[in-house]
Design an enzyme around this catalytic site. Structure first.
Site: not given
Length: 263
Positions: A150, A166
């Protein structure tokens, strides 16, 4: 004689295992691989979601099947790989996509939530990659592994995002990709990563609700979020002979957001 681009990107005769494949980015990538000719094994935790996703792929003429598994559990991960090999033969393409996020201020972030994110987003990628490689890719000296990272793994976020675990996990995925590519290049296994920006999905729903789609899109040079087609090209490139000389790399698919932020 060199092959045409259509020949280079043809995946007929190859088998792909896609985790987190019942919806969103995973299903989009599975569809792309299937459209290029690969046979698809989808996995996620919920059988009902998988049945629906496989029916959707089969309606498009794609050879697709499913296995329910929790990629945060080592027993499930090994069973997933073994059953895929039993049912479909060697695995040529592995897409590590199953993932989780958790929003909380760093000072109050629950340790159990940190562990949940890291177990699924990092540990699960490692165990499945290792098992598939040892049983299928290394003996044949060929394979493609695509890890979904990501742009959150490229740096920090605005304070309101509060996704420390995350971000940390996706940064780990990027370096996992680099290190694994270095070790397994001698086996002709290409390992690469995709770093999506914001795509409307169940995982990003909370952020989209808090910040707003228009506001998030305004931060991208292309002034848009990702859609149902934007990961298809890079997925097939990484998986096919068109990308045979690419390994250890990551590519941001984010409308240009990482260019502004310096990722």
């Amino acid at each position: 004689m060199t092959r045409s681009i259509q020949e280079l990107m043809n995946l007929e005769g190859r088998t792909a295992l896609v985790t987190g494949g019942s919806r969103g980015l995973g299903l989009q990538m599975a569809q792309a691989l299937g459209e290029a000719g690969a046979r698809i094994m989808l996995s996620s935790r919920k059988a009902s979601d998988l049945e629906q996703a496989v029916a959707e792929l089969q309606a498009k003429g794609i050879d697709a099947r499913w296995i329910a598994a929790d990629c945060a559990r080592e027993q499930d991960i090994r069973k997933l790989a073994d059953e895929t090999l039993e049912r479909m033969g060697d695995i040529d393409i592995l897409v590590n996509n199953a993932g989780a996020a958790w929003g909380a201020p760093a000072e109050d972030h629950p340790v159990e939530a940190w562990d949940k994110v890291m177990d699924l987003n990092v540990r699960g990628y490692f165990i499945l990659s290792q098992h598939v490689a040892k049983r299928s890719m290394i003996p044949r000296k060929q394979g493609r592994i695509i890890n979904i990272a990501s742009i959150a793994g490229l740096g920090g976020n605005p304070p309101e995002m509060q996704t420390l675990a995350y971000n940390t996990s996706k940064g780990a995925v990027i370096n996992f990709t680099r290190a694994l590519a270095c070790e397994w290049g001698r086996y002709n296994i290409n390992v690469n990563a995709i770093c999506p920006g914001f795509f409307p999905s169940k995982m990003t729903r909370g952020t989209l609700d808090r910040v707003g789609e228009d506001e998030l899109a305004s931060h991208a040079p292309l002034r848009r979020l990702g859609d149902d087609e934007d990961l298809k090209g890079i997925t097939v490139l990484y998986a096919s002979d068109a990308g045979k000389h690419i390994t250890g790399q990551w590519l941001a698919v984010d409308g240009g957001v990482s260019v502004i932020t310096g990722g």
